[in-house]
Design a protein around this motif. Structure first.
Motif, short mmCIF file in Angstrom:
data_model
loop_
_atom_site.label_atom_id
_atom_site.label_comp_id
_atom_site.label_asym_id
_atom_site.label_seq_id
_atom_site.Cartn_x
_atom_site.Cartn_y
_atom_site.Cartn_z
N LEU A 1 4.58 5.18 -5.59
CA LEU A 1 4.60 5.30 -7.04
C LEU A 1 3.74 6.30 -7.67
CD1 LEU A 1 5.47 4.16 -9.75
CD2 LEU A 1 3.49 2.33 -9.36
N GLU A 2 2.39 6.62 -7.08
CA GLU A 2 1.90 7.83 -7.52
C GLU A 2 2.44 9.03 -7.31
OE1 GLU A 2 -1.07 7.36 -9.27
OE2 GLU A 2 -0.41 5.25 -9.42
N PHE A 3 3.05 9.28 -6.34
CA PHE A 3 4.04 10.31 -5.78
C PHE A 3 4.95 10.60 -6.99
CE2 PHE A 3 7.47 12.04 -3.75
CZ PHE A 3 7.05 13.32 -3.18
N ILE A 4 5.49 9.52 -7.33
CA ILE A 4 6.72 9.51 -8.31
C ILE A 4 6.04 10.20 -9.63
CG2 ILE A 4 8.35 8.43 -9.61
CD1 ILE A 4 9.00 6.99 -7.00
N LYS A 5 5.01 9.31 -10.18
CA LYS A 5 4.40 9.74 -11.26
C LYS A 5 3.88 11.11 -11.36
CE LYS A 5 1.97 5.37 -11.65
NZ LYS A 5 0.81 4.72 -12.23
N GLU B 1 0.70 -1.28 -0.15
CA GLU B 1 -0.16 -0.06 0.10
C GLU B 1 0.85 1.23 0.17
OE1 GLU B 1 -3.21 0.52 -0.54
OE2 GLU B 1 -3.15 -1.80 -0.91
N LEU B 2 1.94 1.43 0.77
CA LEU B 2 2.73 2.40 0.99
C LEU B 2 3.56 2.50 -0.51
CD1 LEU B 2 4.36 2.75 4.53
CD2 LEU B 2 2.33 3.93 3.30
N LEU B 3 4.24 1.26 -1.17
CA LEU B 3 4.79 1.37 -2.37
C LEU B 3 3.91 1.90 -3.27
CD1 LEU B 3 7.35 1.01 -3.88
CD2 LEU B 3 6.30 -1.67 -4.13
N LYS B 4 2.46 1.71 -3.49
CA LYS B 4 1.48 2.06 -4.45
C LYS B 4 1.45 3.60 -4.21
CE LYS B 4 -1.74 -0.80 -3.63
NZ LYS B 4 -3.28 -1.60 -3.75
N GLN B 5 1.47 3.99 -3.34
CA GLN B 5 1.45 5.58 -2.64
C GLN B 5 2.51 6.19 -3.31
OE1 GLN B 5 0.54 6.49 1.28
NE2 GLN B 5 -1.15 5.26 1.62
#
Length: 178
Positions: free
Chosen positions: A48-52, A42-46
């Motif tokens: 990734l969205e931050f990076i994008k 869940e934190l990794l998905k967040q």
């Protein structure tokens, strides 16, 4: 060795593997910054969205964002983050090592515009002393044509970098070699 379990691509399965594959498409590799979050998809998905979000930011340039990360990480002595973002400035933005060293020492660089340097200074100062931000501080940035969104996005970027530095330093991720 990190103090928490991190997962290499070869160990990843299911949702973690899917996220890693998306990161590889975006960045070419799985860096330690992604591995840091690998035990919490869940934190990794967040992350990734931050990076994008910031990779395609309409007004905050890549050199400005990388400069924010270098300066915040330099304050927090997160060597992995300093090195990673310094290399990004040198290899992608074509800065010299002297430019990066000036940035680390003076929290300013001639490669950035006057307006970018002002926003950089605001972020660095705010991360360390948020209570010092005043209405005048924000007004000065707006006079340089920074919008509320730009100011918020830049400070959010710096604050997230500060939080990431805390995680890297606490869990000894930076000592971990890929």
């Amino acid at each position: 060795m990190p103090l928490i379990k991190t997962y290499e691509k070869e160990e990843a399965t299911g949702e973690l593997l899917e996220i890693y594959e998306e990161i590889i498409k975006l960045r070419g590799e799985i860096g330690n910054n992604a591995k840091l979050f690998s035990s919490s998809t869940e934190l990794l998905k967040q992350q990734l969205e931050f990076i994008k979000y910031y990779a395609t930011h309409e007004t905050l340039s890549m050199p400005l964002l990388a400069s924010i990360r270098v300066c915040v990480s330099n304050q927090e002595k997160c060597n992995f983050c300093i090195d990673f973002n310094s290399a990004l400035l040198i290899n992608k933005a074509k800065w010299s090592s002297e430019d990066v060293n000036m940035l680390k020492d003076k929290k300013y660089c001639e490669k950035l515009t006057k307006e970018e340097n002002a926003l950089l200074k605001f972020v660095i100062n705010s991360v360390k002393n948020p209570h010092a931000v005043s209405e005048n501080t924000i007004s000065e940035l707006k006079e340089q044509n920074w919008s509320d969104k730009d100011i918020l996005d830049a400070l959010n970027h710096g604050a997230r970098m500060y939080a990431t530095d805390i995680l890297f330093n606490s869990f000894k991720i930076e000592d971990y070699q890929v």
